[in-house]
Scaffold this active site. Structure first.
Site, mmCIF file in Angstrom:
data_model
loop_
_atom_site.group_PDB
_atom_site.id
_atom_site.type_symbol
_atom_site.label_atom_id
_atom_site.label_comp_id
_atom_site.label_asym_id
_atom_site.label_seq_id
_atom_site.Cartn_x
_atom_site.Cartn_y
_atom_site.Cartn_z
ATOM 1 N N LYS A 141 0.841 -1.218 0.000
ATOM 2 C CA LYS A 141 0.000 0.000 0.000
ATOM 3 C C LYS A 141 0.870 1.260 0.000
ATOM 4 O O LYS A 141 0.634 2.189 -0.764
ATOM 5 C CB LYS A 141 -0.901 -0.001 1.236
ATOM 6 C CG LYS A 141 -1.601 1.325 1.495
ATOM 7 C CD LYS A 141 -2.483 1.288 2.710
ATOM 8 C CE LYS A 141 -1.789 1.629 4.006
ATOM 9 N NZ LYS A 141 -1.460 3.052 4.205
ATOM 10 N N ASN A 142 1.878 1.261 0.873
ATOM 11 C CA ASN A 142 2.651 2.490 1.038
ATOM 12 C C ASN A 142 3.692 2.691 -0.051
ATOM 13 O O ASN A 142 4.479 3.629 -0.011
ATOM 14 C CB ASN A 142 3.273 2.547 2.432
ATOM 15 C CG ASN A 142 2.205 2.769 3.495
ATOM 16 O OD1 ASN A 142 1.082 3.144 3.163
ATOM 17 N ND2 ASN A 142 2.539 2.518 4.744
ATOM 18 N N ARG A 163 -3.991 9.589 3.168
ATOM 19 C CA ARG A 163 -2.760 10.259 3.541
ATOM 20 C C ARG A 163 -1.834 10.449 2.344
ATOM 21 O O ARG A 163 -1.204 11.488 2.155
ATOM 22 C CB ARG A 163 -2.057 9.409 4.607
ATOM 23 C CG ARG A 163 -0.723 9.929 5.054
ATOM 24 C CD ARG A 163 -0.885 11.090 5.977
ATOM 25 N NE ARG A 163 0.340 11.842 6.165
ATOM 26 C CZ ARG A 163 0.386 13.027 6.756
ATOM 27 N NH1 ARG A 163 -0.716 13.582 7.205
ATOM 28 N NH2 ARG A 163 1.521 13.655 6.892
ATOM 29 N N ASP A 171 -5.112 7.842 8.734
ATOM 30 C CA ASP A 171 -5.397 7.248 10.029
ATOM 31 C C ASP A 171 -5.290 8.229 11.189
ATOM 32 O O ASP A 171 -4.474 9.141 11.169
ATOM 33 C CB ASP A 171 -4.401 6.115 10.280
ATOM 34 C CG ASP A 171 -4.568 5.011 9.281
ATOM 35 O OD1 ASP A 171 -5.718 4.637 9.020
ATOM 36 O OD2 ASP A 171 -3.557 4.534 8.751
ATOM 37 N N ASP A 226 4.214 0.743 12.093
ATOM 38 C CA ASP A 226 3.017 0.053 11.594
ATOM 39 C C ASP A 226 2.893 -1.365 12.152
ATOM 40 O O ASP A 226 1.808 -1.940 12.158
ATOM 41 C CB ASP A 226 3.031 -0.006 10.057
ATOM 42 C CG ASP A 226 2.846 1.375 9.447
ATOM 43 O OD1 ASP A 226 2.453 2.293 10.179
ATOM 44 O OD2 ASP A 226 3.108 1.525 8.243
#
Ligand code: EPU
Length: 422
Positions: free
Chosen positions: A23-24, A93, A117, A309
């Site tokens: 995802k990041n 984000r 988040d 995380d």
């Protein structure tokens, strides 16, 4: 009607699980496509909500985006809109990562302040000061960050902290600046290396990826490319912790095990047998656990430290380990909030500032709990796997922002988990 997860604890997780693209990483790679006119293809995209949201954000800037299974094709026009203030932008984000490419290409950007988040304050001062050193003026206006530049020129930038987002934005602005930019104390995360790799494939000249010093020799234009997203090391870690907590045997595929070196070492210290598989189709690792895990201390730090995380999984593991563990959170001050949910499950946990002390107990006790962000939510599910009775986990949309097919994968490994209408 909303949905929640019902987790019946007690099953030993056994089997194989595939990890999707990170995802990041994918969201930043999609933003990088803004830097080159033409069609950029990104493969191994995870099936998570943030990808179509980012696609909408890029469309609002004038791109055509086609999402086809795990492939994203982004066609960037010569003339981009510089206003990234659509609804989609405020929801994630990573939308802030369009700032650097827009300043680089349009010399002007208006970008909605990002959502994401609720894990603590997330300032953008380093993004702003980095762009300002490159020659832009930046300010906040009507909920947006505005940046304007006559031109961008190479410079020396020292980051106060190795921020991923600031490194990414400065990097993506610097690739089209004149002259050489040096970013010191840059983030070293594998997702940054992935971005540098793609930028270099596009014709950028970035040296030092994976080290604290990134040197960027500016070029006048970039060309589109095709790039495969790296496997998600945080999702991989989630399965590793799940294996240890349920005293299971889980083979994880699709992630570079060296991106989890410290995680796997901690799992070994907890008593697991860990095997790593390097390169090729087998890439990944296997975690086998017999007996109760031993308590291990964790300290979150930027890569190659233990990722913030993964902190909720460290907490979850500690709640059922033998002994007392100290967990130190150094990145986001509100990330311990979810410990109150762990306490609902019977965890013996206390926090003081950025330290949490957890005394492990033999078994947690099921209760209704609420996810507050992606990783906290996944951590609660892991805890539910070790509780007696049925743990109801609410607000699961958070979890599904980071874990495609979470329930399906858990069930494949033998967990008794179901999605229930609330
Ligand atoms: N920071 C500042 N000023 C800035 C930028 C950051 O003070 O201008 C501080 C932050 O407050 C934080 C630290 O620097 O204390 C690190 O923040 P960073 O910028 O590295 O975080 P980010 O880029 O906003 C990404 C991930 C997060 C992950 C952090 C840390 C994305 C979209 N998000 O956020 O991932 O926790 O790096 O590794 O890449 C998640 O996936 O669940 C998640 C929250």
């Amino acid at each position: 009607m909303s949905e929640h997860f019902r987790v019946h604890g007690g099953a030993r997780l056994v089997g194989e699980v595939d990890v999707v693209g990170a995802k990041n990483s994918v969201l930043k790679l999609m933003a990088a496509a803004l830097l080159a006119e033409g069609t950029t293809t990104i493969t191994n995209c995870p099936d998570i909500l943030d990808v179509p949201l980012m696609a909408d954000a890029l469309r609002s800037l004038g791109c055509e985006v086609e999402l086809d299974g795990d492939v994203a094709r982004i066609t960037t026009p010569q003339e981009l809109s510089h206003r990234a203030d659509s609804e989609a932008m405020g929801k994630l984000r990573a939308s802030i990562c369009v700032l650097g490419p827009l300043v680089g290409r349009c010399k002007r950007a208006v970008v909605a302040l990002p959502g994401g988040d609720a894990i603590g304050s997330r300032p953008l001062d380093m993004h702003q000061s980095g762009l300002e050193k490159l020659g832009a003026r930046t300010w906040i206006e009507h909920g947006c960050i505005v940046a304007e530049a006559e031109g961008l020129h190479g410079t020396q930038i020292w980051l106060d902290f190795p921020s991923m987002g600031a490194t990414e934005n400065i990097l993506m602005a610097a690739v089209l600046a004149t002259g050489t930019t040096v970013i010191d104390n840059a983030a070293r995360e594998p997702e940054i290396v992935d971005l540098c790799l793609m930028l270099n494939q596009m014709g950028a000249k970035v040296e030092g990826a994976g080290t604290s010093t990134l040197t960027v020799h500016g070029v006048t234009e970039l060309k589109p490319t095709e790039h495969r997203v790296i496997g998600d090391r945080i999702v991989g870690a989630t399965w590793g912790f799940a294996a240890v907590m349920t005293r299971g045997d889980v083979r994880v595929r699709g992630v570079n095990p060296h991106h989890l070196d410290l995680v796997l070492e901690k799992l070994r210290m907890a008593g697991a047998e860990v095997t790593v598989y390097e390169g090729g189709e087998d890439e990944g690792f296997r975690v086998v656990m017999e007996g109760r895990p031993k308590a291990v201390d964790f300290v979150t730090l930027p890569y190659p430290g233990f990722a913030t995380d993964n902190q909720p999984f460290a907490i979850a593991l500690s709640t059922v380990s033998e002994g007392t563990a100290m967990i130190t959170e150094n990145l986001f001050e509100s990330r311990f909030r979810f410990i109150d949910e762990m306490i609902r499950l019977g965890a013996d946990a206390r926090t003081d500032g950025h330290h949490a002390v957890i005394r492990g107990i033999e078994k947690l006790s099921s209760a209704p709990v609420w996810a507050s962000d992606i990783r906290a939510g996944a951590g609660l599910v892991l805890a539910g796997l070790c509780a007696d009775g049925a743990t109801e986990v609410y607000e699961i949309f958070h979890i599904e922002r980071g874990y495609p097919g979470f329930v399906e994968n858990l069930r494949k490994l033998g967990a008794d988990v179901e999605r229930v209408s609330s």
